[in-house]
Design a protein around this motif. Structure first.
Motif, PDB file in Angstrom:
ATOM      1  N   VAL A  21      74.510  13.031 -70.177  1.00 23.36           N
ATOM      2  CA  VAL A  21      73.989  11.753 -69.682  1.00 23.36           C
ATOM      3  C   VAL A  21      72.479  11.721 -69.863  1.00 23.36           C
ATOM      4  CG1 VAL A  21      73.684  10.280 -67.652  1.00 23.36           C
ATOM      5  CG2 VAL A  21      75.847  11.473 -68.006  1.00 23.36           C
ATOM      6  N   ILE A  22      71.986  10.600 -70.351  1.00 21.66           N
ATOM      7  CA  ILE A  22      70.547  10.372 -70.464  1.00 21.66           C
ATOM      8  C   ILE A  22      70.166   9.280 -69.472  1.00 21.66           C
ATOM      9  CG2 ILE A  22      68.684   9.519 -71.949  1.00 21.66           C
ATOM     10  CD1 ILE A  22      70.278  10.667 -74.340  1.00 21.66           C
ATOM     11  N   THR A  23      69.154   9.552 -68.647  1.00 21.55           N
ATOM     12  CA  THR A  23      68.650   8.555 -67.698  1.00 21.55           C
ATOM     13  C   THR A  23      67.193   8.266 -68.006  1.00 21.55           C
ATOM     14  OG1 THR A  23      67.867  10.161 -66.048  1.00 21.55           O
ATOM     15  CG2 THR A  23      70.179   9.491 -65.922  1.00 21.55           C
ATOM     16  N   THR A  24      66.744   7.074 -67.632  1.00 19.43           N
ATOM     17  CA  THR A  24      65.340   6.735 -67.774  1.00 19.43           C
ATOM     18  C   THR A  24      64.896   5.911 -66.568  1.00 19.43           C
ATOM     19  OG1 THR A  24      63.659   5.922 -69.324  1.00 19.43           O
ATOM     20  CG2 THR A  24      65.675   4.604 -69.116  1.00 19.43           C
ATOM     21  N   HIS A  25      63.648   5.465 -66.563  1.00 19.40           N
ATOM     22  CA  HIS A  25      63.044   4.882 -65.356  1.00 19.40           C
ATOM     23  C   HIS A  25      63.379   3.403 -65.171  1.00 19.40           C
ATOM     24  CE1 HIS A  25      60.032   2.935 -67.914  1.00 19.40           C
ATOM     25  NE2 HIS A  25      59.862   4.104 -68.514  1.00 19.40           N
ATOM     26  N   GLY A  30      59.651   0.010 -74.015  1.00 18.81           N
ATOM     27  CA  GLY A  30      60.006   0.400 -75.368  1.00 18.81           C
ATOM     28  C   GLY A  30      60.176   1.887 -75.550  1.00 18.81           C
ATOM     29  N   ASP A  31      59.335   2.676 -74.892  1.00 17.98           N
ATOM     30  CA  ASP A  31      59.445   4.128 -75.031  1.00 17.98           C
ATOM     31  C   ASP A  31      60.666   4.661 -74.302  1.00 17.98           C
ATOM     32  OD1 ASP A  31      58.656   6.626 -75.978  1.00 17.98           O
ATOM     33  OD2 ASP A  31      57.327   7.020 -74.288  1.00 17.98           O
ATOM     34  N   ALA A  32      60.969   4.094 -73.138  1.00 16.59           N
ATOM     35  CA  ALA A  32      62.144   4.528 -72.379  1.00 16.59           C
ATOM     36  C   ALA A  32      63.429   4.280 -73.178  1.00 16.59           C
ATOM     37  CB  ALA A  32      62.209   3.800 -71.042  1.00 16.59           C
ATOM     38  N   ILE A  33      63.579   3.067 -73.687  1.00 17.03           N
ATOM     39  CA  ILE A  33      64.790   2.727 -74.438  1.00 17.03           C
ATOM     40  C   ILE A  33      64.784   3.412 -75.804  1.00 17.03           C
ATOM     41  CG2 ILE A  33      66.119   0.856 -75.488  1.00 17.03           C
ATOM     42  CD1 ILE A  33      66.247   0.982 -72.422  1.00 17.03           C
ATOM     43  N   GLY A  34      63.659   3.391 -76.490  1.00 16.20           N
ATOM     44  CA  GLY A  34      63.605   3.991 -77.821  1.00 16.20           C
ATOM     45  C   GLY A  34      63.891   5.478 -77.812  1.00 16.20           C
ATOM     46  N   SER A  86      79.240  12.400 -62.154  1.00 16.43           N
ATOM     47  CA  SER A  86      80.116  13.429 -61.596  1.00 16.43           C
ATOM     48  C   SER A  86      80.831  14.210 -62.697  1.00 16.43           C
ATOM     49  CB  SER A  86      81.138  12.776 -60.664  1.00 16.43           C
ATOM     50  OG  SER A  86      82.055  13.728 -60.165  1.00 16.43           O
ATOM     51  N   ASP A  87      81.198  13.523 -63.769  1.00 12.73           N
ATOM     52  CA  ASP A  87      81.931  14.160 -64.867  1.00 12.73           C
ATOM     53  C   ASP A  87      81.029  14.861 -65.874  1.00 12.73           C
ATOM     54  OD1 ASP A  87      84.240  13.196 -63.752  1.00 12.73           O
ATOM     55  OD2 ASP A  87      84.428  11.478 -65.099  1.00 12.73           O
ATOM     56  N   SER A  88      79.730  14.683 -65.758  1.00  9.57           N
ATOM     57  CA  SER A  88      78.805  15.177 -66.788  1.00  9.57           C
ATOM     58  C   SER A  88      78.601  16.693 -66.714  1.00  9.57           C
ATOM     59  CB  SER A  88      77.459  14.475 -66.646  1.00  9.57           C
ATOM     60  OG  SER A  88      76.823  14.855 -65.424  1.00  9.57           O
ATOM     61  N   ASP A  89      78.165  17.262 -67.832  1.00  9.24           N
ATOM     62  CA  ASP A  89      77.823  18.684 -67.907  1.00  9.24           C
ATOM     63  C   ASP A  89      76.313  18.906 -67.955  1.00  9.24           C
ATOM     64  OD1 ASP A  89      80.588  19.357 -68.258  1.00  9.24           O
ATOM     65  OD2 ASP A  89      80.399  18.752 -70.349  1.00  9.24           O
ATOM     66  N   LEU A  90      75.571  17.867 -68.343  1.00  7.36           N
ATOM     67  CA  LEU A  90      74.133  17.999 -68.558  1.00  7.36           C
ATOM     68  C   LEU A  90      73.494  16.626 -68.406  1.00  7.36           C
ATOM     69  CD1 LEU A  90      71.693  19.763 -69.575  1.00  7.36           C
ATOM     70  CD2 LEU A  90      72.347  19.059 -71.906  1.00  7.36           C
ATOM     71  N   VAL A  91      72.328  16.570 -67.719  1.00  9.71           N
ATOM     72  CA  VAL A  91      71.653  15.289 -67.481  1.00  9.71           C
ATOM     73  C   VAL A  91      70.200  15.381 -67.940  1.00  9.71           C
ATOM     74  CG1 VAL A  91      70.949  13.597 -65.743  1.00  9.71           C
ATOM     75  CG2 VAL A  91      73.155  14.759 -65.525  1.00  9.71           C
ATOM     76  N   PHE A  92      69.773  14.393 -68.703  1.00 10.56           N
ATOM     77  CA  PHE A  92      68.382  14.303 -69.156  1.00 10.56           C
ATOM     78  C   PHE A  92      67.625  13.251 -68.347  1.00 10.56           C
ATOM     79  CE2 PHE A  92      70.014  16.363 -72.935  1.00 10.56           C
ATOM     80  CZ  PHE A  92      68.928  17.095 -73.418  1.00 10.56           C
ATOM     81  N   SER A  93      66.370  13.546 -68.053  1.00  9.13           N
ATOM     82  CA  SER A  93      65.432  12.562 -67.515  1.00  9.13           C
ATOM     83  C   SER A  93      64.409  12.281 -68.598  1.00  9.13           C
ATOM     84  CB  SER A  93      64.723  13.097 -66.268  1.00  9.13           C
ATOM     85  OG  SER A  93      65.624  13.255 -65.194  1.00  9.13           O
ATOM     86  N   LEU A  94      64.432  11.070 -69.132  1.00 12.25           N
ATOM     87  CA  LEU A  94      63.530  10.715 -70.225  1.00 12.25           C
ATOM     88  C   LEU A  94      62.484   9.700 -69.782  1.00 12.25           C
ATOM     89  CD1 LEU A  94      65.316  12.325 -72.157  1.00 12.25           C
ATOM     90  CD2 LEU A  94      65.181  10.404 -73.770  1.00 12.25           C
ATOM     91  N   ILE A 120      62.317  15.319 -70.473  1.00 13.79           N
ATOM     92  CA  ILE A 120      61.502  15.095 -71.668  1.00 13.79           C
ATOM     93  C   ILE A 120      60.545  13.966 -71.316  1.00 13.79           C
ATOM     94  CG2 ILE A 120      61.448  14.550 -74.123  1.00 13.79           C
ATOM     95  CD1 ILE A 120      64.250  15.556 -74.411  1.00 13.79           C
ATOM     96  N   ASP A 121      59.255  14.282 -71.237  1.00 13.90           N
ATOM     97  CA  ASP A 121      58.308  13.305 -70.694  1.00 13.90           C
ATOM     98  C   ASP A 121      56.876  13.706 -71.013  1.00 13.90           C
ATOM     99  OD1 ASP A 121      57.615  10.997 -69.028  1.00 13.90           O
ATOM    100  OD2 ASP A 121      56.812  12.474 -67.646  1.00 13.90           O
ATOM    101  N   HIS A 122      55.965  12.729 -70.868  1.00 17.06           N
ATOM    102  CA  HIS A 122      54.545  12.991 -71.143  1.00 17.06           C
ATOM    103  C   HIS A 122      53.623  12.510 -70.026  1.00 17.06           C
ATOM    104  CE1 HIS A 122      53.591   8.786 -72.939  1.00 17.06           C
ATOM    105  NE2 HIS A 122      54.798   8.735 -72.416  1.00 17.06           N
ATOM    106  N   HIS A 123      54.182  12.192 -68.865  1.00 17.95           N
ATOM    107  CA  HIS A 123      53.353  11.782 -67.735  1.00 17.95           C
ATOM    108  C   HIS A 123      52.839  13.003 -66.960  1.00 17.95           C
ATOM    109  CE1 HIS A 123      55.812   8.201 -68.581  1.00 17.95           C
ATOM    110  NE2 HIS A 123      54.731   7.538 -68.210  1.00 17.95           N
ATOM    111  N   ARG A 124      51.739  12.802 -66.273  1.00 19.74           N
ATOM    112  CA  ARG A 124      51.094  13.899 -65.540  1.00 19.74           C
ATOM    113  C   ARG A 124      51.877  14.277 -64.283  1.00 19.74           C
ATOM    114  NH1 ARG A 124      45.134  14.232 -66.617  1.00 19.74           N
ATOM    115  NH2 ARG A 124      44.851  13.133 -68.603  1.00 19.74           N
ATOM    116  N   GLU A 125      51.682  15.521 -63.843  1.00 22.53           N
ATOM    117  CA  GLU A 125      52.229  16.047 -62.582  1.00 22.53           C
ATOM    118  C   GLU A 125      53.747  15.881 -62.476  1.00 22.53           C
ATOM    119  OE1 GLU A 125      49.779  15.069 -59.121  1.00 22.53           O
ATOM    120  OE2 GLU A 125      48.263  14.284 -60.501  1.00 22.53           O
TER     121      GLU A 125
END
Length: 337
Positions: A21-25, A30-34, A86-94, A120-125
């Motif tokens: 699963v890939i999640t975003t904010h 454009g960067d989140a979807i792309g 619930s069914d996933s094996d791995l989750v990404f935060s992009l 996978i991200d480029h924001h601070r902290e």
């Protein structure tokens, strides 16, 4: 943590999983979807099942990105999302650095998950509770980081035109068409490599920027003509929009994308802000700056936000008028030192 690039560990985690699963904010840009669609397409080429979940609506002008029509909105499909997670094996935060960026209800789901998670991200902290990271605050975009991951994990041969179009959309929008300081030699090198693969940069630009509705242009005219506040002594400008004003202009998600940069483009202005009132009365804020003015620190200290040195977001739970007054007060306290 300024940089942590676990390319091989991330690739191995994908290899070890079947349902990813890939999640975003919230309010995906454009960067989140792309970046999400580019990574999803790559994962699917590895023979894995991959679903992309977005918290809420994203701009219509991003619908053309390959795979974007298959995204699942949490706010419209909460039970389905719960089952998928619930069914996933791995989750990404992009393209987000802390789970609160997905919204309170979605955040609670992610916090309860006992699944491997990768940022996978480029924001601070960034949050420190992920299993693996591809994180670099100097990267122009999450799209650039995804491209680097695919390439440097030994899978550059799997990058096709669809992946290029998705990732280039993220790079193009998050660099302000390559004019922001985060644009590096590597950013341009990646675009060159994409063009060699077959990317048509004009097609992507036209799909994103030459696709305005008449309502969006009228809203821009209204904002610049009537809602722009300029403080020459502070080298600052800001714009504000009430929920009613947006409704009056048939506002659609993404219609104010880039508006904050018009204020920053005024000669002598080094700090700008766009404030938008939500339907519930809270206020979303976008900050931009030039040079060494740190809007990330300003947003964190005053408006529950953060982001990058020259681009950040924030929010306020008080009224639009109170938020404007507080913004001017905090800006003056900082800029008149």
């Amino acid at each position: 943590m300024g940089k942590k690039l676990e390319y091989q560990e991330t690739f191995q985690a994908i290899q070890n999983a079947e349902k990813i699963v890939i999640t975003t904010h919230r309010s995906p840009d454009g960067d989140a979807i792309g970046s999400s669609m580019g990574l999803a397409r790559f994962i699917e080429k590895l023979g894995k099942n991959c679903r992309v979940i977005v918290p809420d609506e994203f701009p219509e002008f991003l619908n053309w990105i390959p795979g974007a029509n298959k995204t699942i909105r949490f706010d419209k499909n909460k039970d389905l999302v719960k089952q998928i997670l619930s069914d996933s094996d791995l989750v990404f935060s992009l393209d987000y650095n802390v789970k609160s960026r997905v919204g309170e209800e979605f955040e609670r789901l992610l916090e309860k998950l006992e699944k491997p998670m990768i940022m996978i991200d480029h924001h601070r902290e960034p949050a420190q509770d992920y299993d693996h990271y591809i994180h670099d605050i100097e990267a122009s975009s999450t799209g650039q980081l995804v491209y680097n991951f695919i390439s440097f994990s030994g899978n550059k041969d799997k990058i096709d035109i669809g992946i290029c179009e998705a990732l280039y959309s993220g790079i193009l929008t998050d660099t302000g068409s390559f004019r922001f300081p985060s644009t590096s030699a590597r950013t341009h090198a990646i675009v060159g490599e994409m063009m060699e693969i077959g990317l048509d940069v004009s097609k992507v630009y036209n799909n994103i920027y030459d696709n305005n509705s008449i309502d969006r242009l009228k809203l821009l005219g209204f904002v610049l003509g009537q809602k722009l506040h300029y403080f020459g002594d502070l080298q600052m400008a800001y714009m504000s929009l009430s929920h009613q004003e947006m409704q009056d202009h048939n506002y659609q998600a993404g219609d104010t994308e880039g508006f904050v940069n018009y204020a920053l483009s005024i000669k002598g202005v080094n700090f700008s802000c766009l404030m938008k009132e939500n339907e519930n009365g809270s206020v979303r804020m976008s900050f931009r700056s030039k040079g060494d003015f740190d809007v990330n620190t300003f947003a964190r200290a005053n408006f529950e936000g953060g982001g990058h040195l020259n681009a950040a977001g924030g929010r306020s739970k008080t009224s639009l008028a109170e938020t404007e007054a507080r913004f001017v007060e905090k800006a003056k306290a900082l800029l008149l030192k």
